[in-house]
Scaffold this motif. Structure first.
Motif, mmCIF file in Angstrom:
data_model
loop_
_atom_site.group_PDB
_atom_site.id
_atom_site.type_symbol
_atom_site.label_atom_id
_atom_site.label_comp_id
_atom_site.label_asym_id
_atom_site.label_seq_id
_atom_site.Cartn_x
_atom_site.Cartn_y
_atom_site.Cartn_z
ATOM 1 N N LEU A 65 0.843 -1.202 0.000
ATOM 2 C CA LEU A 65 0.000 0.000 0.000
ATOM 3 C C LEU A 65 0.876 1.249 0.000
ATOM 4 C CD1 LEU A 65 -2.777 1.408 0.267
ATOM 5 C CD2 LEU A 65 -2.445 1.277 2.739
ATOM 6 N N TYR A 66 1.865 1.256 0.842
ATOM 7 C CA TYR A 66 2.754 2.414 0.914
ATOM 8 C C TYR A 66 3.457 2.648 -0.426
ATOM 9 C CZ TYR A 66 5.851 5.829 2.985
ATOM 10 O OH TYR A 66 6.509 6.998 3.287
ATOM 11 N N LEU A 70 3.134 5.917 -3.019
ATOM 12 C CA LEU A 70 4.276 6.682 -3.536
ATOM 13 C C LEU A 70 4.273 6.746 -5.057
ATOM 14 C CD1 LEU A 70 7.180 5.509 -1.205
ATOM 15 C CD2 LEU A 70 5.946 7.675 -1.159
ATOM 16 N N ARG A 71 3.854 5.652 -5.716
ATOM 17 C CA ARG A 71 3.783 5.633 -7.182
ATOM 18 C C ARG A 71 2.575 6.403 -7.712
ATOM 19 N NH1 ARG A 71 4.260 0.205 -6.337
ATOM 20 N NH2 ARG A 71 2.150 -0.116 -7.127
ATOM 21 N N GLY A 72 1.574 6.612 -6.865
ATOM 22 C CA GLY A 72 0.349 7.273 -7.304
ATOM 23 C C GLY A 72 -0.598 6.336 -8.022
ATOM 24 N N ASP A 73 -0.499 5.050 -7.750
ATOM 25 C CA ASP A 73 -1.320 4.023 -8.400
ATOM 26 C C ASP A 73 -2.657 3.900 -7.669
ATOM 27 O OD1 ASP A 73 -2.400 1.815 -9.627
ATOM 28 O OD2 ASP A 73 -0.578 0.598 -9.474
ATOM 29 N N VAL A 74 -3.658 4.633 -8.153
ATOM 30 C CA VAL A 74 -4.970 4.686 -7.507
ATOM 31 C C VAL A 74 -5.634 3.316 -7.500
ATOM 32 C CG1 VAL A 74 -7.266 5.737 -7.595
ATOM 33 C CG2 VAL A 74 -5.244 7.108 -8.114
ATOM 34 N N HIS A 75 -5.582 2.608 -8.609
ATOM 35 C CA HIS A 75 -6.222 1.296 -8.694
ATOM 36 C C HIS A 75 -5.623 0.320 -7.678
ATOM 37 C CE1 HIS A 75 -8.186 -2.230 -10.296
ATOM 38 N NE2 HIS A 75 -6.989 -2.810 -10.437
ATOM 39 N N VAL A 79 -7.391 -1.681 -4.500
ATOM 40 C CA VAL A 79 -7.332 -3.142 -4.359
ATOM 41 C C VAL A 79 -6.760 -3.522 -2.995
ATOM 42 C CG1 VAL A 79 -6.173 -5.218 -5.230
ATOM 43 C CG2 VAL A 79 -7.227 -3.616 -6.828
ATOM 44 N N LEU A 80 -5.686 -2.872 -2.601
ATOM 45 C CA LEU A 80 -5.043 -3.209 -1.328
ATOM 46 C C LEU A 80 -5.908 -2.835 -0.127
ATOM 47 C CD1 LEU A 80 -1.416 -2.257 -2.276
ATOM 48 C CD2 LEU A 80 -2.240 -4.539 -1.699
ATOM 49 N N LEU A 81 -6.582 -1.717 -0.200
ATOM 50 C CA LEU A 81 -7.486 -1.350 0.890
ATOM 51 C C LEU A 81 -8.643 -2.342 0.991
ATOM 52 C CD1 LEU A 81 -7.569 2.538 0.547
ATOM 53 C CD2 LEU A 81 -6.541 1.199 2.404
ATOM 54 N N ALA A 82 -9.153 -2.775 -0.160
ATOM 55 C CA ALA A 82 -10.227 -3.770 -0.154
ATOM 56 C C ALA A 82 -9.729 -5.123 0.359
ATOM 57 C CB ALA A 82 -10.797 -3.925 -1.555
ATOM 58 N N SER A 83 -8.438 -5.393 0.211
ATOM 59 C CA SER A 83 -7.861 -6.658 0.672
ATOM 60 C C SER A 83 -7.543 -6.662 2.155
ATOM 61 C CB SER A 83 -6.581 -6.960 -0.097
ATOM 62 O OG SER A 83 -6.862 -7.128 -1.456
ATOM 63 N N LYS A 107 -4.241 13.877 -4.501
ATOM 64 C CA LYS A 107 -5.510 14.183 -3.840
ATOM 65 C C LYS A 107 -6.496 13.027 -3.863
ATOM 66 C CE LYS A 107 -5.039 19.076 -4.674
ATOM 67 N NZ LYS A 107 -5.559 20.269 -5.309
ATOM 68 N N GLU A 108 -6.565 12.291 -4.967
ATOM 69 C CA GLU A 108 -7.510 11.173 -5.056
ATOM 70 C C GLU A 108 -7.138 10.068 -4.060
ATOM 71 O OE1 GLU A 108 -9.536 8.213 -8.360
ATOM 72 O OE2 GLU A 108 -8.008 9.658 -8.989
ATOM 73 N N ILE A 109 -5.854 9.829 -3.906
ATOM 74 C CA ILE A 109 -5.401 8.810 -2.962
ATOM 75 C C ILE A 109 -5.634 9.274 -1.526
ATOM 76 C CG2 ILE A 109 -3.387 7.560 -2.100
ATOM 77 C CD1 ILE A 109 -2.398 7.390 -4.970
ATOM 78 N N VAL A 110 -5.455 10.556 -1.263
ATOM 79 C CA VAL A 110 -5.741 11.099 0.069
ATOM 80 C C VAL A 110 -7.201 10.859 0.414
ATOM 81 C CG1 VAL A 110 -5.930 13.219 1.422
ATOM 82 C CG2 VAL A 110 -3.892 12.821 0.037
ATOM 83 N N LEU A 111 -8.091 11.116 -0.532
ATOM 84 C CA LEU A 111 -9.521 10.879 -0.290
ATOM 85 C C LEU A 111 -9.817 9.401 -0.046
ATOM 86 C CD1 LEU A 111 -11.149 13.293 -2.898
ATOM 87 C CD2 LEU A 111 -11.116 13.524 -0.406
ATOM 88 N N LEU A 112 -9.201 8.532 -0.843
ATOM 89 C CA LEU A 112 -9.404 7.088 -0.651
ATOM 90 C C LEU A 112 -8.959 6.638 0.732
ATOM 91 C CD1 LEU A 112 -8.199 5.556 -4.035
ATOM 92 C CD2 LEU A 112 -10.489 5.454 -3.076
ATOM 93 N N LEU A 113 -7.796 7.109 1.150
ATOM 94 C CA LEU A 113 -7.270 6.722 2.466
ATOM 95 C C LEU A 113 -8.151 7.243 3.594
ATOM 96 C CD1 LEU A 113 -3.454 7.188 1.813
ATOM 97 C CD2 LEU A 113 -4.661 5.028 2.157
ATOM 98 N N LYS A 114 -8.616 8.469 3.456
ATOM 99 C CA LYS A 114 -9.487 9.029 4.491
ATOM 100 C C LYS A 114 -10.830 8.291 4.546
ATOM 101 C CE LYS A 114 -7.531 13.602 5.008
ATOM 102 N NZ LYS A 114 -7.743 15.041 4.956
ATOM 103 N N GLN A 115 -11.369 7.934 3.387
ATOM 104 C CA GLN A 115 -12.603 7.162 3.363
ATOM 105 C C GLN A 115 -12.414 5.781 3.994
ATOM 106 O OE1 GLN A 115 -13.657 7.101 -0.755
ATOM 107 N NE2 GLN A 115 -14.649 9.110 -0.700
ATOM 108 N N ALA A 116 -11.213 5.253 3.899
ATOM 109 C CA ALA A 116 -10.925 3.935 4.474
ATOM 110 C C ALA A 116 -10.639 4.024 5.968
ATOM 111 C CB ALA A 116 -9.741 3.293 3.751
ATOM 112 N N GLY A 117 -10.545 5.236 6.494
ATOM 113 C CA GLY A 117 -10.354 5.399 7.928
ATOM 114 C C GLY A 117 -8.991 5.912 8.360
ATOM 115 N N ALA A 118 -8.198 6.392 7.429
ATOM 116 C CA ALA A 118 -6.869 6.914 7.779
ATOM 117 C C ALA A 118 -7.023 8.169 8.627
ATOM 118 C CB ALA A 118 -6.065 7.216 6.523
ATOM 119 N N THR A 119 -6.308 8.223 9.725
ATOM 120 C CA THR A 119 -6.386 9.379 10.609
ATOM 121 C C THR A 119 -5.039 10.052 10.825
ATOM 122 O OG1 THR A 119 -6.068 7.946 12.532
ATOM 123 C CG2 THR A 119 -8.337 8.430 11.892
ATOM 124 N N LYS A 120 -3.968 9.401 10.442
ATOM 125 C CA LYS A 120 -2.620 9.951 10.715
ATOM 126 C C LYS A 120 -2.005 10.529 9.463
ATOM 127 C CE LYS A 120 -1.853 6.345 14.093
ATOM 128 N NZ LYS A 120 -1.046 5.248 14.478
#
Length: 120
Positions: A65-66, A70-75, A79-83, A107-120
């Motif tokens: 995931l990390y 870093l690569r900016g691979d949204v897809h 997949v990794l968050l769903a896994s 920005k799109e990845i930031v939104l995905l992480l926040k929707q998944a529950g990222a707080t840090k």
């Protein structure tokens, strides 16, 4: 966990294989201690499965995931968050995936992480 955790996992797995052969020999020889050895072996299998799950989480999902952030691979991030990858996963230096995405302007990845529950 570092490489030492992986080595410990491999030693535990090798020990269980060897001890499993001892349990099999005890059952074949009808040793009076065969049930005690079987219980110990099963306890080791449970510990190995718990430890293996943790290693899978840390080394397979969170690290990938990390790297995807870093690569900016949204897809790949989706997949990794769903896994089951942790959105709060940290890298060796303490940087989180969310912080890396914010620093990289993804920005799109930031939104995905926040929707998944990222707080840090």
């Amino acid at each position: 966990m570092d490489f030492g955790g992986f080595i410990l996992f491999m030693l535990l797995a090798a020990g269980l294989i060897i001890f499993g052969l001892c349990v099999a020999a005890a059952f074949l020889s009808r040793s009076p201690q065969r049930w005690q050895r079987l219980r110990l072996w099963l306890a080791g299998v449970v510990l190995l499965s718990i430890f293996g799950r943790y290693l899978y989480q840390v080394y397979w999902l969170d690290e990938r995931l990390y790297s995807a952030v870093l690569r900016g691979d949204v897809h790949q991030v989706k997949v990794l968050l769903a896994s089951g990858a942790s959105p709060n996963a940290t890298w060796e230096d303490g940087t989180t995936a969310l912080h890396a995405a914010q620093r990289g302007g993804k920005k799109e990845i930031v939104l995905l992480l926040k929707q998944a529950g990222a707080t840090k």
